[in-house]
Design a protein around this motif. Structure first.
Motif, PDB file in Angstrom:
ATOM      1  N   TYR B 137      36.398 -84.371  17.050  1.00 32.75           N
ATOM      2  CA  TYR B 137      35.265 -84.240  17.984  1.00 32.75           C
ATOM      3  C   TYR B 137      35.241 -82.928  18.758  1.00 32.75           C
ATOM      4  CZ  TYR B 137      34.388 -89.137  16.969  1.00 32.75           C
ATOM      5  OH  TYR B 137      34.105 -90.310  16.335  1.00 32.75           O
ATOM      6  N   GLN B 151      34.390 -94.942  22.248  1.00 30.39           N
ATOM      7  CA  GLN B 151      34.061 -95.689  21.034  1.00 30.39           C
ATOM      8  C   GLN B 151      35.258 -95.736  20.081  1.00 30.39           C
ATOM      9  OE1 GLN B 151      29.912 -93.573  20.812  1.00 30.39           O
ATOM     10  NE2 GLN B 151      30.004 -95.102  19.190  1.00 30.39           N
ATOM     11  N   TYR B 193      30.265-102.705  17.271  1.00 30.01           N
ATOM     12  CA  TYR B 193      30.647-101.964  16.071  1.00 30.01           C
ATOM     13  C   TYR B 193      30.261-102.777  14.846  1.00 30.01           C
ATOM     14  CZ  TYR B 193      33.350 -99.372  12.674  1.00 30.01           C
ATOM     15  OH  TYR B 193      33.720 -98.631  11.592  1.00 30.01           O
TER      16      TYR B 193
ATOM     17  N   THR F 169      44.348 -91.144  12.793  1.00 27.98           N
ATOM     18  CA  THR F 169      43.455 -89.984  12.750  1.00 27.98           C
ATOM     19  C   THR F 169      42.962 -89.686  11.345  1.00 27.98           C
ATOM     20  OG1 THR F 169      44.660 -89.035  14.590  1.00 27.98           O
ATOM     21  CG2 THR F 169      43.313 -87.529  13.310  1.00 27.98           C
ATOM     22  N   SER F 172      41.051 -92.820   9.203  1.00 29.09           N
ATOM     23  CA  SER F 172      39.660 -93.084   9.604  1.00 29.09           C
ATOM     24  C   SER F 172      38.681 -92.111   8.949  1.00 29.09           C
ATOM     25  CB  SER F 172      39.527 -93.011  11.127  1.00 29.09           C
ATOM     26  OG  SER F 172      39.667 -91.682  11.576  1.00 29.09           O
ATOM     27  N   ARG F 173      39.185 -91.013   8.463  1.00 25.48           N
ATOM     28  CA  ARG F 173      38.312 -90.040   7.815  1.00 25.48           C
ATOM     29  C   ARG F 173      38.637 -89.882   6.322  1.00 25.48           C
ATOM     30  NH1 ARG F 173      37.065 -91.000  12.354  1.00 25.48           N
ATOM     31  NH2 ARG F 173      35.716 -89.739  13.668  1.00 25.48           N
ATOM     32  N   PRO F 215      35.919 -93.452   4.612  1.00 20.08           N
ATOM     33  CA  PRO F 215      36.169 -93.486   6.051  1.00 20.08           C
ATOM     34  C   PRO F 215      35.855 -94.870   6.599  1.00 20.08           C
ATOM     35  CG  PRO F 215      34.199 -92.234   5.534  1.00 20.08           C
ATOM     36  CD  PRO F 215      34.885 -92.505   4.243  1.00 20.08           C
ATOM     37  N   ARG F 216      36.632 -95.324   7.551  1.00 20.99           N
ATOM     38  CA  ARG F 216      36.399 -96.645   8.111  1.00 20.99           C
ATOM     39  C   ARG F 216      35.376 -96.642   9.240  1.00 20.99           C
ATOM     40  NH1 ARG F 216      41.312-100.300   7.517  1.00 20.99           N
ATOM     41  NH2 ARG F 216      40.971-100.751   9.695  1.00 20.99           N
ATOM     42  N   TYR F 217      35.184 -95.526   9.881  1.00 29.81           N
ATOM     43  CA  TYR F 217      34.114 -95.456  10.887  1.00 29.81           C
ATOM     44  C   TYR F 217      33.687 -94.007  11.050  1.00 29.81           C
ATOM     45  CZ  TYR F 217      38.556 -95.600  13.491  1.00 29.81           C
ATOM     46  OH  TYR F 217      39.853 -95.480  13.902  1.00 29.81           O
ATOM     47  N   ARG F 218      32.451 -93.846  11.421  1.00 28.96           N
ATOM     48  CA  ARG F 218      31.915 -92.503  11.569  1.00 28.96           C
ATOM     49  C   ARG F 218      31.756 -92.154  13.037  1.00 28.96           C
ATOM     50  NH1 ARG F 218      26.695 -93.062   8.501  1.00 28.96           N
ATOM     51  NH2 ARG F 218      27.244 -94.685   6.997  1.00 28.96           N
ATOM     52  N   SER F 219      31.291 -90.970  13.249  1.00 35.21           N
ATOM     53  CA  SER F 219      31.312 -90.453  14.615  1.00 35.21           C
ATOM     54  C   SER F 219      30.009 -90.628  15.377  1.00 35.21           C
ATOM     55  CB  SER F 219      31.674 -88.966  14.591  1.00 35.21           C
ATOM     56  OG  SER F 219      30.740 -88.282  13.799  1.00 35.21           O
ATOM     57  N   ARG F 220      28.958 -91.183  14.756  1.00 37.73           N
ATOM     58  CA  ARG F 220      27.684 -91.254  15.477  1.00 37.73           C
ATOM     59  C   ARG F 220      27.838 -92.027  16.778  1.00 37.73           C
ATOM     60  NH1 ARG F 220      21.907 -93.384  13.489  1.00 37.73           N
ATOM     61  NH2 ARG F 220      22.474 -94.884  15.099  1.00 37.73           N
ATOM     62  N   ALA F 221      27.608 -91.342  17.844  1.00 39.72           N
ATOM     63  CA  ALA F 221      27.782 -91.966  19.159  1.00 39.72           C
ATOM     64  C   ALA F 221      26.638 -92.935  19.451  1.00 39.72           C
ATOM     65  CB  ALA F 221      27.848 -90.895  20.233  1.00 39.72           C
ATOM     66  N   ILE F 222      26.841 -93.757  20.474  1.00 44.00           N
ATOM     67  CA  ILE F 222      25.840 -94.767  20.800  1.00 44.00           C
ATOM     68  C   ILE F 222      24.613 -94.147  21.448  1.00 44.00           C
ATOM     69  CG2 ILE F 222      27.478 -96.633  21.020  1.00 44.00           C
ATOM     70  CD1 ILE F 222      27.452 -96.254  24.022  1.00 44.00           C
ATOM     71  N   ALA F 223      24.666 -92.912  21.753  1.00 43.07           N
ATOM     72  CA  ALA F 223      23.499 -92.245  22.357  1.00 43.07           C
ATOM     73  C   ALA F 223      23.691 -90.746  22.271  1.00 43.07           C
ATOM     74  CB  ALA F 223      23.340 -92.663  23.808  1.00 43.07           C
TER      75      ALA F 223
END
Ligand SMILES: [Zn+2]
Ligand SMILES: [Zn+2]
Ligand SMILES: [Zn+2]
Ligand SMILES: [Zn+2]
Ligand SMILES: [Zn+2]
Ligand SMILES: [Zn+2]
Lengths: 223, 223, 223, 223, 223, 223
Positions: B137, B151, B193, F169, F172-173, F215-223
């Protein structure tokens, strides 16, 4: 889970609007009046029983409202207190036990080692409570015994709290006040420990709102 | 402190009566729907944001809604989860982070070791969060970075949660469901999530109330 | 080493005979009057400064007369106190600090991490002492500052002592008495903490020999 | 407690004067000849049995004269040894056990877990002692067995001592000497372990005062 | 990964058949000759350098072939040794270091705390090695220094090994033998520590196969 | 021991020469393909069963191929993984269990506390394995039960592995791949866990050599 999702729906559409101004203000930061340490028990709602709005209480909740002593591994309780006092400037810390506490029942009755190993291990931070109950409350039983344990436990955890450097430093000079409370689920009453008479008494009689804990020792050196 | 004492006065005289029946019922025991793990931040009121009554949520609160891994000393978080699942039969565990979290700011910015030693130590349970933020990030800053950290932290703590024997046993067979939530203080919105798309999405879209986590592995032996 | 061997020679041939009867009696068991916790400093001889014979004092000595809190790993200090109180029936515990203490100098001055890593780590059990000194004694320096640190440290360690279940149980009912002492090496004077006036005063004025610590809380339950 | 107060009175008025010059000299600093690690047992007075004056012995005392291995949490024993060797330049470390030791009785007999939990936990640092006794001393019982345990324990704790970096560094080059002693309460005799013959023998025969521990390994590399 | 999958293919089709009888025999249980503790370094193949078949060596491998002392938290090394000696009856334990060891380079050079925090923390079990190198090997550098560190480390870890109760019990009576080895990657040579001359010498000259470690102390009591 | 010495003799004279070029090359450094974590069991030879040469596998071996969670004291397993990934750039980590594992038998049968205390303690890092077996495999017994335990244990330890910051770290990617393997001693077969079907299947069918963990989760934030 259905209920919770519905509840979130309600809050997002109705509840939030009712206090929108407060929330927008809080988005900029928090300045709570007190640090409130209580049990994870679902029947306790700290904001409800103190009729306080979001932003008022910095809240720590765990099984049995325990506070591991300073130096006992890496627990979050001391961290929370440090954050409240040092970063947020909180001047009051309340440890609030309650009647019918499942954790206190486990302390009093034991026998949870096999089925609840993590709980049993965690409750070692209430070993003093267990020892006190064993030595001084043999005449009680049932709900009364659990209530007595919960009361003694509040006092034990307050002693643990005093071992935090941030607390030791400020308590000794009267810059912070520790409060021992008991919440009686069945009646909604709250009691506070009155150190003058060594008793828990109705909170409204004990806490007059003045910050009067006198220093416990002064600095005059022996020479 | 004055406000709190007044609030207690209000609750004992008015608030309690409004839900007296519920409290009398609860005096006999608790049967919460979910275990709710969130930050000590004063701006979060779990019962308010889920519009749920006393008795609904077994609540754990600490700085940063962290869950130390299984085996890391004697922490209360694993004990609370064990109690919720084994003693109370809870089937849903929610880890709820939030925007503008002071703990996440400390994880992201560092530099708290001297002034907040206990907090800094406690935040080592969010070391994975810190490492992920550092590696993935770098393009974010300010509030956005802290939100991203919060998150990722929810996901990290859910991984920690899986190391509890009681969770490992039940999650692998779909007998319990773990939820990762994010509470947006400034708007009152809650996100969940969605493991299918690897994103946090509005909770009402993600949580349909069905308990559908499929087993992660089956028992067919290699021979 | 030569001196010590000669000293042993002297004791075996002369010293022992002088108290032979006492030693023969002691061979059957010990029944000390008090548990005496002091620094490892070579200049302190507990039996000498209290003019007490072998068999009188159950003695714990470490760097800085520290008492790690209950639950902090596996330290010998709490074990010693438990043994003294439970197995030997000791009713008085004395924590005795002293002037010109090297441990206190390290607490006050810091900077020992590289050369004395184990000492530095051990002194974290005096973190409260360090914090108090930092916040309340900036006006002192040199020997005065170290003496002030040693005094505050005695009080801090007494708080730690209260976290031992065996102590918490008995102190709360006045069945055991805790004493805070300071030994002034250069004059041979001993001071005791007088909780009534929050000061260290000449031991002969403070300790009148009566066991009067009143109970800190009673058992009357909230209902 | 009356006796101790009277004793302090005596020391301040008479005892101190007898060695006033020494004390005034000591007020400027300590330079002990040896670090003396022994049991908290009230019947042992290290200065008496070595006929040594204040300032001669840097003393560590705990239940069973145990020395937890390097890396076992935050114990004071390794800190004391480090301070003695590094800060005070001490070249001799004596671990002194004794006959009729209550700690050794607990190691040998067990069964203390419930009544003396902290002691039992602490004695795990003597697990090797217990294992050796169990495997090699089944033919002994009573006082003889406890004496054998105390002797083996001295050797076990000396092994523990070798794991301290400060000791490992210096012992391997003969710059420091470790001594294993046994004090026989009923006769006042002191025995020292003679590594040449693998036996405890009268201290006057074993310790000739010369510092002769040869290096245990040299630096010649394999290539 | 492609290579490993191909390698598995080869083993399942060809390698296994070549020793099928041995494997079928081993399926019934293991009875290894020795417990072999060495570094995780990929260049060491214990079975290859001792030309031993499956079933011969009970193998422990970690970064730097370290053995945390007895009592230092819950490490697997002591567990492995206990299992080898008690459950499998192993009578020889070999600690084998090697030249060009990355772990020893980290011990010697330091500076890994930020990039390799877990490694740095783990290497504290080699603090004695670091201290010895710092005090006695200032005249060396580069590969020579790392080799010297690896040699001293083998001896340090052997000392740690002695703190395990199962080892302390048997070593003191000559029922088990500890071996310190060094493997020289570039030449394939193996050296063994010869305690008689305090040097590492070619293994074939040191280990004659006889089990001759004489007892380190006998049981004759002091009275 | 005779056999091992003979084996060393053979290696130094014959074995080494056969791969001399490789060893000379390796003397300059290692660049292993994978980190291989397996049991100390003497019947497993990682290089043999993957037909891989020295330099290919960075190997960690302990009783039960356990990986204590992040934050659980100072264990070597996390250090090894960190070293492999950060210092050596390893992209694959294989946790390999096996049939007829003595550690798994102890997990399943229990009752080892007295005879194998260190092993019993160490196996607490497999508490989840034990809990899963107890709840889901009551219908199995004997070798089948132990095999099931070993399989579940591989999955449990992979979950533990995910708590390491360096793994969290990268996993997740999709920058690193974790593999769960089972080695069947009696047939030489190796199975790999196939997360798509939640089963262990022949390694050659599961591992196609492509690095495809998404990847198990991405970086798109909630806002
Ligand atoms: Zn409760
Ligand atoms: Zn927060
Ligand atoms: Zn001192
Ligand atoms: Zn003793
Ligand atoms: Zn290495
Ligand atoms: Zn195995």
């Amino acid at each position: 889970m259905q209920n919770l999702v519905k509840g979130v729906h309600y809050f997002q559409n109705i509840g939030f609007q009712q206090q929108q101004k407060l929330f927008e203000q809080l988005a900029e930061g928090q300045a709570p009046e007190a640090c409130f340490i209580t049990c994870s028990d679902s029947r306790i709602d700290p904001n409800l029983i103190t009729n306080s709005a979001p932003g008022s209480l910095f809240i720590v909740r765990n099984v049995g409202n325990l506070i591991p002593c300073y130096g006992t591994s890496n627990n979050g309780e001391m961290a929370a207190v440090e954050y409240a006092v040092t970063a947020l400037g909180v001047k009051h810390i309340i440890v609030c036990g309650h009647t019918a506490c499942g954790a206190m029942r486990a302390v009093v009755e034991g026998g949870t080692a096999e089925k609840l190993p993590a709980v049993t291990n965690w409750l070692r931070h209430a070993d003093s409570t267990g020892a006190i109950v064993k030595e001084h409350y043999q005449h009680l039983s049932g709900a009364e015994l659990i209530t007595a344990a919960a009361q003694e436990n509040v006092l034990v955890q307050l002693e643990h709290l005093r071992t935090a450097p941030v607390i030791a430093t400020k308590v000794s000079r009267g810059q912070i006040t520790l409060h021992g409370w008991m919440y009686k689920i069945e009646t909604g009453q709250i009691f506070a420990y009155d150190s003058a008479v060594h008793e828990f008494r109705p909170v409204l009689e004990v806490e007059d709102g003045s910050d009067d804990e006198s220093p416990r020792y002064r600095s005059r050196a022996i020479a």
